[in-house]
Design a protein around this motif. Sequence first.
Motif, PDB file in Angstrom:
ATOM      1  N   GLN A 136      23.403  36.785  70.597  1.00  0.00           N
ATOM      2  CA  GLN A 136      24.447  37.801  70.520  1.00  0.00           C
ATOM      3  C   GLN A 136      25.758  37.029  70.375  1.00  0.00           C
ATOM      4  O   GLN A 136      26.345  36.602  71.364  1.00  0.00           O
ATOM      5  CB  GLN A 136      24.448  38.671  71.789  1.00  0.00           C
ATOM      6  N   ASN A 137      26.164  36.811  69.120  1.00  0.00           N
ATOM      7  CA  ASN A 137      27.394  36.065  68.876  1.00  0.00           C
ATOM      8  C   ASN A 137      28.587  36.832  69.423  1.00  0.00           C
ATOM      9  O   ASN A 137      28.637  38.045  69.356  1.00  0.00           O
ATOM     10  CB  ASN A 137      27.580  35.802  67.388  1.00  0.00           C
ATOM     11  N   ASP A 138      29.533  36.080  69.951  1.00  0.00           N
ATOM     12  CA  ASP A 138      30.738  36.657  70.552  1.00  0.00           C
ATOM     13  C   ASP A 138      31.934  36.194  69.736  1.00  0.00           C
ATOM     14  O   ASP A 138      32.351  35.046  69.821  1.00  0.00           O
ATOM     15  CB  ASP A 138      30.854  36.192  72.009  1.00  0.00           C
ATOM     16  N   GLY A 139      32.467  37.074  68.932  1.00  0.00           N
ATOM     17  CA  GLY A 139      33.647  36.733  68.135  1.00  0.00           C
ATOM     18  C   GLY A 139      33.536  37.216  66.703  1.00  0.00           C
ATOM     19  O   GLY A 139      34.099  38.227  66.359  1.00  0.00           O
ATOM     20  N   PRO A 140      32.837  36.541  65.864  1.00  0.00           N
ATOM     21  CA  PRO A 140      32.096  35.298  66.048  1.00  0.00           C
ATOM     22  C   PRO A 140      33.016  34.077  66.106  1.00  0.00           C
ATOM     23  O   PRO A 140      34.076  34.048  65.490  1.00  0.00           O
ATOM     24  CB  PRO A 140      31.209  35.226  64.811  1.00  0.00           C
ATOM     25  N   VAL A 141      32.578  33.099  66.864  1.00  0.00           N
ATOM     26  CA  VAL A 141      33.244  31.808  66.946  1.00  0.00           C
ATOM     27  C   VAL A 141      32.169  30.757  66.698  1.00  0.00           C
ATOM     28  O   VAL A 141      31.207  30.673  67.457  1.00  0.00           O
ATOM     29  CB  VAL A 141      33.899  31.584  68.326  1.00  0.00           C
ATOM     30  N   THR A 142      32.314  30.009  65.607  1.00  0.00           N
ATOM     31  CA  THR A 142      31.357  28.965  65.245  1.00  0.00           C
ATOM     32  C   THR A 142      32.131  27.725  64.818  1.00  0.00           C
ATOM     33  O   THR A 142      33.027  27.812  63.991  1.00  0.00           O
ATOM     34  CB  THR A 142      30.437  29.426  64.091  1.00  0.00           C
ATOM     35  N   LEU A 143      31.767  26.580  65.398  1.00  0.00           N
ATOM     36  CA  LEU A 143      32.416  25.311  65.074  1.00  0.00           C
ATOM     37  C   LEU A 143      31.369  24.254  64.765  1.00  0.00           C
ATOM     38  O   LEU A 143      30.256  24.306  65.287  1.00  0.00           O
ATOM     39  CB  LEU A 143      33.274  24.832  66.252  1.00  0.00           C
ATOM     40  N   VAL A 144      31.755  23.285  63.948  1.00  0.00           N
ATOM     41  CA  VAL A 144      30.912  22.132  63.663  1.00  0.00           C
ATOM     42  C   VAL A 144      31.618  20.912  64.237  1.00  0.00           C
ATOM     43  O   VAL A 144      32.805  20.702  63.971  1.00  0.00           O
ATOM     44  CB  VAL A 144      30.693  21.953  62.150  1.00  0.00           C
ATOM     45  N   VAL A 145      30.891  20.127  65.029  1.00  0.00           N
ATOM     46  CA  VAL A 145      31.441  18.909  65.617  1.00  0.00           C
ATOM     47  C   VAL A 145      30.493  17.770  65.246  1.00  0.00           C
ATOM     48  O   VAL A 145      29.279  17.902  65.396  1.00  0.00           O
ATOM     49  CB  VAL A 145      31.581  19.024  67.148  1.00  0.00           C
ATOM     50  N   ASP A 146      31.064  16.654  64.780  1.00  0.00           N
ATOM     51  CA  ASP A 146      30.263  15.528  64.326  1.00  0.00           C
ATOM     52  C   ASP A 146      30.804  14.251  64.972  1.00  0.00           C
ATOM     53  O   ASP A 146      31.976  13.932  64.805  1.00  0.00           O
ATOM     54  CB  ASP A 146      30.333  15.438  62.798  1.00  0.00           C
ATOM     55  N   SER A 147      29.946  13.536  65.679  1.00  0.00           N
ATOM     56  CA  SER A 147      30.395  12.333  66.381  1.00  0.00           C
ATOM     57  C   SER A 147      30.724  11.187  65.435  1.00  0.00           C
ATOM     58  O   SER A 147      31.424  10.265  65.803  1.00  0.00           O
ATOM     59  CB  SER A 147      29.334  11.876  67.401  1.00  0.00           C
ATOM     60  N   GLN A 148      30.221  11.238  64.208  1.00  0.00           N
ATOM     61  CA  GLN A 148      30.524  10.203  63.225  1.00  0.00           C
ATOM     62  C   GLN A 148      31.777  10.535  62.405  1.00  0.00           C
ATOM     63  O   GLN A 148      32.344   9.650  61.769  1.00  0.00           O
ATOM     64  CB  GLN A 148      29.335   9.996  62.288  1.00  0.00           C
ATOM     65  N   ALA A 149      32.166  11.808  62.389  1.00  0.00           N
ATOM     66  CA  ALA A 149      33.367  12.261  61.684  1.00  0.00           C
ATOM     67  C   ALA A 149      34.202  13.046  62.695  1.00  0.00           C
ATOM     68  O   ALA A 149      34.263  14.273  62.644  1.00  0.00           O
ATOM     69  CB  ALA A 149      32.987  13.118  60.475  1.00  0.00           C
ATOM     70  N   ARG A 150      34.795  12.357  63.607  1.00  0.00           N
ATOM     71  CA  ARG A 150      35.431  12.994  64.763  1.00  0.00           C
ATOM     72  C   ARG A 150      36.648  13.835  64.414  1.00  0.00           C
ATOM     73  O   ARG A 150      37.136  14.591  65.236  1.00  0.00           O
ATOM     74  CB  ARG A 150      35.771  11.949  65.815  1.00  0.00           C
ATOM     75  N   ASP A 151      37.121  13.737  63.176  1.00  0.00           N
ATOM     76  CA  ASP A 151      38.231  14.585  62.756  1.00  0.00           C
ATOM     77  C   ASP A 151      37.760  15.717  61.858  1.00  0.00           C
ATOM     78  O   ASP A 151      38.509  16.331  61.147  1.00  0.00           O
ATOM     79  CB  ASP A 151      39.292  13.759  62.031  1.00  0.00           C
ATOM     80  N   PHE A 152      36.465  16.004  61.890  1.00  0.00           N
ATOM     81  CA  PHE A 152      35.809  17.015  61.048  1.00  0.00           C
ATOM     82  C   PHE A 152      36.501  18.351  61.174  1.00  0.00           C
ATOM     83  O   PHE A 152      36.815  18.826  62.217  1.00  0.00           O
ATOM     84  CB  PHE A 152      34.335  17.108  61.474  1.00  0.00           C
TER      85      PHE A 152
END
Length: 152
Positions: A136-152
């Motif tokens: 049950q998405n809330d928002g929706p709020v979806t983010l992508v985080v990548d430890s190799q591209a920390r400024d993604f």
Amino acid sequence: MRAVIQRVSSAKVAVAGRVVGQITGPGLLIFLGVGREDTQSDADWLVGRIVKLRVFESEPGRMDQSLLAVSGQALVISQFTLYGSLKKGNRPSFNRAALPEQAVPLYEYFVTQLSQALGIAVPTGEFGAHMNIDAQNDGPVTLVVDSQARDF
């Protein structure tokens, strides 16, 4: 490590019709991919980022609360397809994803570190299994985080 993070009001994962992980209340559904270059330091960085990620609202329209601040839960699902590449055509290549002998220990380490950071057990899916995920998405709020591209 690469994570797709969704703010949810509830989520559950089932394998062969059996629920193996579930969260209720405010939380994050985290799809986690492990890449060939990843180490425990990537997991540590990602955990630190996720628990402090301010995506929960203290008032409508103001995302200023973290998972820790709202005493939220997290559900982690392994997803090697986050490292899929379409560079050479329409059929994805997954050669950037870690092989299971590397991915499983890092995935388990990530879950352990996240559990310790939150002070609660973090439910998961089943690594390598075909899973059905209800959220049950809330928002929706979806983010992508990548430890190799920390400024993604």
